[in-house]
Design an enzyme around this catalytic site. Structure first.
Site, PDB file in Angstrom:
ATOM      1  N   GLU A 207      -8.713  -7.200   3.139  1.00 13.89           N
ATOM      2  CA  GLU A 207      -8.932  -6.467   4.346  1.00 13.89           C
ATOM      3  C   GLU A 207     -10.234  -5.386   4.125  1.00 13.89           C
ATOM      4  O   GLU A 207     -10.491  -4.790   3.010  1.00 13.89           O
ATOM      5  CB  GLU A 207      -7.770  -5.317   4.364  1.00 13.89           C
ATOM      6  CG  GLU A 207      -6.282  -6.017   4.532  1.00 13.89           C
ATOM      7  CD  GLU A 207      -5.127  -5.146   4.731  1.00 13.89           C
ATOM      8  OE1 GLU A 207      -5.577  -3.802   5.199  1.00 13.89           O
ATOM      9  OE2 GLU A 207      -4.100  -5.772   4.454  1.00 13.89           O
TER      10      GLU A 207
ATOM     11  N   GLU B  51      -0.974  -4.040  -0.478  1.00 18.36           N
ATOM     12  CA  GLU B  51      -0.752  -2.677  -0.788  1.00 18.36           C
ATOM     13  C   GLU B  51       0.534  -2.022  -1.698  1.00 18.36           C
ATOM     14  O   GLU B  51       1.005  -1.177  -0.988  1.00 18.36           O
ATOM     15  CB  GLU B  51      -1.209  -1.995   0.341  1.00 18.36           C
ATOM     16  CG  GLU B  51      -2.610  -2.352   1.030  1.00 18.36           C
ATOM     17  CD  GLU B  51      -3.110  -1.446   2.169  1.00 18.36           C
ATOM     18  OE1 GLU B  51      -2.328  -0.421   2.710  1.00 18.36           O
ATOM     19  OE2 GLU B  51      -4.384  -1.745   2.353  1.00 18.36           O
TER      20      GLU B  51
HETATM   21  O1  AHR Z   1      -4.967  -3.692   8.696  1.00 18.32           O
HETATM   22  C1  AHR Z   1      -4.303  -2.284   8.792  1.00 18.32           C
HETATM   23  C2  AHR Z   1      -3.609  -1.803   7.670  1.00 18.32           C
HETATM   24  O2  AHR Z   1      -4.368  -1.451   6.834  1.00 18.32           O
HETATM   25  C3  AHR Z   1      -2.603  -3.190   7.099  1.00 18.32           C
HETATM   26  O3  AHR Z   1      -1.395  -3.218   7.335  1.00 18.32           O
HETATM   27  C4  AHR Z   1      -2.474  -2.360   5.666  1.00 18.32           C
HETATM   28  O4  AHR Z   1      -2.604  -3.289   4.507  1.00 18.32           O
HETATM   29  C5  AHR Z   1      -3.715  -1.485   5.474  1.00 18.32           C
HETATM   30  O5  AHR Z   1      -3.401  -0.372   5.048  1.00 18.32           O
END
Ligand code: AHR
Length: 496
Positions: free
Chosen positions: A296, A174
């Protein structure tokens, strides 16, 4: 009116990479500490500090790959803090997640030991946001170099003679947000630089993963692909299903009919996101060499009342099971591009498959979906069409049924069906073409519930569990199935 499904048993449309069933573990809340790592002296049964119950439950799922150490934590993580004798490792504050003390007792050796226990591939996320090129390069050398070098010697001093195999390595996380708030042009240049020093040592061939976009940031995908596609093996995508917005996401239980519907609708959006990102990727990579890794995904609700807001602890209901089922079906559909996915997160954080409290462990409805669906891992996806009825709510509608089918190495066909409507059952007529003349032996498993926020608790761990499914009839190669409201069903078909 029935929903009509046609499965083309003789038309394989690609392989469903088992890594689509991957997981994610971050130093966040009670995921690593308590969920996985309890330490060797804990009264909770463990092997070298890692919970035995959790390892057994994850092995049952055949988890193929595990991502670590973050998430946002990864771009603040300095791996040398987590090696050497545990008593002398640095203690620090986990500034990103809950402001709690991080004692670094779970580090590189512990994570790679966990992966060996689980017999899964490690996927390490490197630090671009606040780490140096040298630090990243040395981490790879520490883990994978089998020769004379300062990092290989350091590893040996720390008790590991031989290197590990580490295939998947993410160059940042990210970086458009918590990983440095970069613009795609800047990240693309940094990616090119950092990845140069992520080296292949001996037989260890690293699959390099670039940081991809947030949700529908198509410009990020375009710029990073344009500038760096020749230097990556995959690029990531992050998308969470949030019924509300970031200020009020919605509760994990006791939610309204509207919230159920919007959750289903937003889960289905994954299909469009993959389609559109993949189209951009096609411009630079028409042969689809580069994988899209959805590292994610999952539901994100308000935390359970009374818990640390920075721990992201949420319950998990039959609604989460439906989100898991439809999302995995979508990943199958895009198996030509989606090479891996990692649900967030494996234990005690967001859409977990496992929740723990002290020595107690509970398997969530999402766990059961992963267990039922594991038959699709590495199977051939079969070209399948559906003419679905609508699931209408107020003045909106979405398809009521989602389906995916695959054929495994033994020739068994598995069909996963989700009924997204929490009030009405669904009649489904399945026509299996391409098996002319054959009879079918059919069996099935169903996950459903009678209330829309049904979930498992430490007191009632089996409120939502799979059961044998028999609500179908078979005539030749046609199956008529009655799906329960809010259900996930997996059928196994064996040609006779
Ligand atoms: O999964 C929680 C958070 O969500 C992670 O650390 C991040 O990569 C995303 O914003």
């Amino acid at each position: 009116m029935a929903n009509r499904v046609t499965i083309n048993a003789d038309l394989a449309a690609g392989t469903i990479n088992r890594n689509i069933y991957g997981h994610f573990s971050e130093h966040l809340g009670r995921c690593i500490y308590e969920g996985i790592w309890v330490g060797e002296d804990s009264p909770i049964p463990n092997t070298n500090g890692i919970r035995n119950d959790v390892v057994a439950a994850l092995k049952q799922l055949k988890i193929p790959v595990l991502r670590w150490p973050g998430g946002c934590f990864a771009d603040e993580y300095h791996w040398k803090d987590g090696i050497g004798p545990r008593e002398s490792r640095k203690r620090m504050i986990n500034t990103h997640w809950g402001g709690v003390v991080e004692n670094n007792h779970f580090g590189t050796h512990e994570f790679l030991m966990l992966c060996e226990m689980l017999e899964c591939e490690p996927y390490i996320s490197g630090n671009v946001g606040s780490g140096t090129v040298q630090e990243m390069s040395e981490w790879v050398e520490y883990m994978t170099f089998d020769g004379v070098s300062p990092m290989a010697e350091l590893r040996q001093e720390n008790g590991r003679e031989k290197p590990w195999n580490v295939k998947y390595f993410g160059v940042g996380n990210e970086n458009w947000g918590c990983g440095g708030n970069m613009r795609p042009e800047y990240y693309a240049d940094l990616y090119r630089r950092y990845q140069t020093y992520v080296r292949n040592y001996g037989e260890n061939k690293i699959h390099k993963i670039a940081c991809g976009p947030n949700v529908d940031d198509y410009r990020w995908m375009d710029v990073v692909m344009r500038e760096a596609h020749g230097m990556m093996d995959s690029i990531s995508l992050h998308y969470y299903t949030i019924p509300g917005d970031w200020t009020r996401k919605g509760a994990a239980t006791s939610f309204s009919e509207d919230e159920w519907y919007i959750t289903m609708k937003k889960a289905l959006w994954m299909d469009e996101l993959i389609e559109r990102h993949s189209t951009i990727m096609d411009r630079y990579d028409p042969s689809k060499r580069i994988g899209l890794i959805v590292d994610e995904w999952g539901t994100w609700f308000d935390v359970e009342p009374g818990t640390n807001p920075g721990f992201l602890y949420q319950q998990n209901t039959i609604r989460d099971a439906l989100v898991a089922g439809v999302t995995l079906n979508i990943f199958h559909d895009h198996c030509d591009r989606v090479q891996m996915a990692n649900i967030a997160q494996v234990i005690n954080v967001l859409q977990s498959v496992i929740l723990t409290e002290g020595e107690k462990m509970v398997l969530t409805p999402t766990y059961h979906v992963f267990d039922m669906y594991k038959v699709h891992q590495d199977a051939e996806m079969l070209k399948t069409t559906i003419d679905s009825q609508d699931y209408a709510h107020n003045d909106q509608k979405i398809p009521q049924v989602s389906v995916s089918a695959s054929k495994d190495a033994e020739g068994r066909i598995h069909v996963s069906l989700c009924n997204l409507d929490n009030q009405s059952g669904a009649d489904v007529e399945i026509d299996l073409r391409g098996l002319a003349g054959a009879g079918l032996k059919v069996s099935g498993t169903e996950l459903t519930a009678s209330i829309k926020d049904a979930h498992n608790t430490f007191e009632q761990p089996e409120a939502v569990v799979p059961s044998v499914y028999q609500a179908f009839t078979v005539e030749g190669t046609k199956i008529n199935a009655k799906l329960s409201a809010m259900s996930v069903t997996v059928l196994e078909l064996i040609a006779e």
